[in-house]
Design a protein around this motif. Sequence first.
Motif, PDB file in Angstrom:
ATOM      1  N   PHE A 115      -7.380  -1.237 -10.561  1.00  0.00           N
ATOM      2  CA  PHE A 115      -7.323  -0.365  -9.803  1.00  0.00           C
ATOM      3  C   PHE A 115      -8.910   0.395  -9.594  1.00  0.00           C
ATOM      4  O   PHE A 115      -9.184   1.308  -8.788  1.00  0.00           O
ATOM      5  N   GLY A 116      -9.779  -0.241 -10.316  1.00  0.00           N
ATOM      6  CA  GLY A 116     -11.260   0.219 -10.074  1.00  0.00           C
ATOM      7  C   GLY A 116     -11.709   0.411  -8.809  1.00  0.00           C
ATOM      8  O   GLY A 116     -12.478   1.178  -8.361  1.00  0.00           O
ATOM      9  N   GLY A 117     -11.687  -0.834  -7.958  1.00  0.00           N
ATOM     10  CA  GLY A 117     -12.124  -0.752  -6.520  1.00  0.00           C
ATOM     11  C   GLY A 117     -11.368   0.141  -5.624  1.00  0.00           C
ATOM     12  O   GLY A 117     -11.944   0.409  -4.478  1.00  0.00           O
ATOM     13  N   VAL A 118     -10.290   0.748  -5.996  1.00  0.00           N
ATOM     14  CA  VAL A 118      -9.502   1.349  -5.171  1.00  0.00           C
ATOM     15  C   VAL A 118      -9.794   2.908  -5.217  1.00  0.00           C
ATOM     16  O   VAL A 118      -9.713   3.913  -4.279  1.00  0.00           O
ATOM     17  N   VAL A 119     -10.201   3.434  -6.473  1.00  0.00           N
ATOM     18  CA  VAL A 119     -10.619   4.814  -6.689  1.00  0.00           C
ATOM     19  C   VAL A 119     -11.486   5.276  -5.889  1.00  0.00           C
ATOM     20  O   VAL A 119     -11.149   6.389  -5.326  1.00  0.00           O
ATOM     21  N   PRO A 120     -12.673   4.804  -5.369  1.00  0.00           N
ATOM     22  CA  PRO A 120     -13.398   5.503  -4.247  1.00  0.00           C
ATOM     23  C   PRO A 120     -12.741   5.848  -2.990  1.00  0.00           C
ATOM     24  O   PRO A 120     -13.086   6.556  -2.221  1.00  0.00           O
ATOM     25  N   TYR A 121     -11.735   5.064  -2.552  1.00  0.00           N
ATOM     26  CA  TYR A 121     -10.959   5.202  -1.311  1.00  0.00           C
ATOM     27  C   TYR A 121     -10.075   6.476  -1.245  1.00  0.00           C
ATOM     28  O   TYR A 121      -9.686   6.751  -0.197  1.00  0.00           O
ATOM     29  N   VAL A 122      -9.566   6.821  -2.490  1.00  0.00           N
ATOM     30  CA  VAL A 122      -8.702   7.878  -2.748  1.00  0.00           C
ATOM     31  C   VAL A 122      -9.226   9.161  -2.125  1.00  0.00           C
ATOM     32  O   VAL A 122      -8.258   9.755  -0.974  1.00  0.00           O
ATOM     33  N   PRO A 123     -10.140   9.883  -2.760  1.00  0.00           N
ATOM     34  CA  PRO A 123     -10.752  10.946  -1.872  1.00  0.00           C
ATOM     35  C   PRO A 123     -11.141  10.817  -0.326  1.00  0.00           C
ATOM     36  O   PRO A 123     -10.723  11.734   0.368  1.00  0.00           O
ATOM     37  N   GLN A 124     -11.601   9.738  -0.085  1.00  0.00           N
ATOM     38  CA  GLN A 124     -11.718   9.253   1.430  1.00  0.00           C
ATOM     39  C   GLN A 124     -10.525   9.517   2.184  1.00  0.00           C
ATOM     40  O   GLN A 124     -10.422  10.011   3.273  1.00  0.00           O
ATOM     41  N   MET A 162      -7.142  -1.681   1.949  1.00  0.00           N
ATOM     42  CA  MET A 162      -7.842  -1.673   3.367  1.00  0.00           C
ATOM     43  C   MET A 162      -7.004  -1.610   4.476  1.00  0.00           C
ATOM     44  O   MET A 162      -7.460  -0.820   5.735  1.00  0.00           O
ATOM     45  N   LEU A 163      -5.744  -2.161   4.339  1.00  0.00           N
ATOM     46  CA  LEU A 163      -4.926  -2.019   5.349  1.00  0.00           C
ATOM     47  C   LEU A 163      -4.376  -0.486   5.684  1.00  0.00           C
ATOM     48  O   LEU A 163      -4.333  -0.160   6.783  1.00  0.00           O
ATOM     49  N   LEU A 164      -3.934   0.175   4.399  1.00  0.00           N
ATOM     50  CA  LEU A 164      -3.727   1.431   4.597  1.00  0.00           C
ATOM     51  C   LEU A 164      -4.692   2.397   5.136  1.00  0.00           C
ATOM     52  O   LEU A 164      -4.614   3.128   6.004  1.00  0.00           O
ATOM     53  N   MET A 165      -6.294   2.225   4.730  1.00  0.00           N
ATOM     54  CA  MET A 165      -7.403   2.868   5.385  1.00  0.00           C
ATOM     55  C   MET A 165      -7.344   2.489   6.921  1.00  0.00           C
ATOM     56  O   MET A 165      -7.670   3.433   7.480  1.00  0.00           O
ATOM     57  N   LEU A 166      -7.262   1.344   7.061  1.00  0.00           N
ATOM     58  CA  LEU A 166      -7.570   0.781   8.814  1.00  0.00           C
ATOM     59  C   LEU A 166      -6.272   1.721   9.550  1.00  0.00           C
ATOM     60  O   LEU A 166      -6.485   2.182  10.560  1.00  0.00           O
ATOM     61  N   LYS A 167      -5.028   1.550   9.031  1.00  0.00           N
ATOM     62  CA  LYS A 167      -3.894   2.127   9.577  1.00  0.00           C
ATOM     63  C   LYS A 167      -4.071   3.666   9.593  1.00  0.00           C
ATOM     64  O   LYS A 167      -4.035   4.178  11.010  1.00  0.00           O
ATOM     65  N   LEU A 168      -4.819   4.529   8.961  1.00  0.00           N
ATOM     66  CA  LEU A 168      -4.907   5.858   8.855  1.00  0.00           C
ATOM     67  C   LEU A 168      -6.093   6.187   9.839  1.00  0.00           C
ATOM     68  O   LEU A 168      -5.762   7.018  10.749  1.00  0.00           O
ATOM     69  N   CYS A 169      -7.139   5.465   9.842  1.00  0.00           N
ATOM     70  CA  CYS A 169      -8.221   5.400  10.827  1.00  0.00           C
ATOM     71  C   CYS A 169      -7.486   5.314  12.133  1.00  0.00           C
ATOM     72  O   CYS A 169      -8.112   5.911  12.999  1.00  0.00           O
TER      73      CYS A 169
END
Length: 87
Positions: free
Chosen positions: A3-12, A63-70
């Motif tokens: 989960f280390g790569g995902v952690v920076p995307y949580v606050p964003q 990345m799919l969740l981030m793109l969906k949200l954006c």
Amino acid sequence: MVFGGVVPYVPQYRDIRRTQNADGFSPTCAWCWVANILRILFWFGRRFESPLLWQSAIMILTMLLMLKLCTEVRVANELNARRRSFA
């Protein structure tokens, strides 16, 4: 490690959701997709440790969740802008 790569995307993710403004996120994360997809495909040819495989799968989902949200936020903002200009 998984989960280390995902952690920076949580606050964003939380910030974009809270402010309804996706201007800070670049949709060029397609390179991250390509890298993780290639890593998964490479795993079929030459097996490596499973945490790296899981990390790639989780990063693709992130990345799919981030793109969906954006895209949802940007579409909603464009619709609001069109309604204001029409009025």
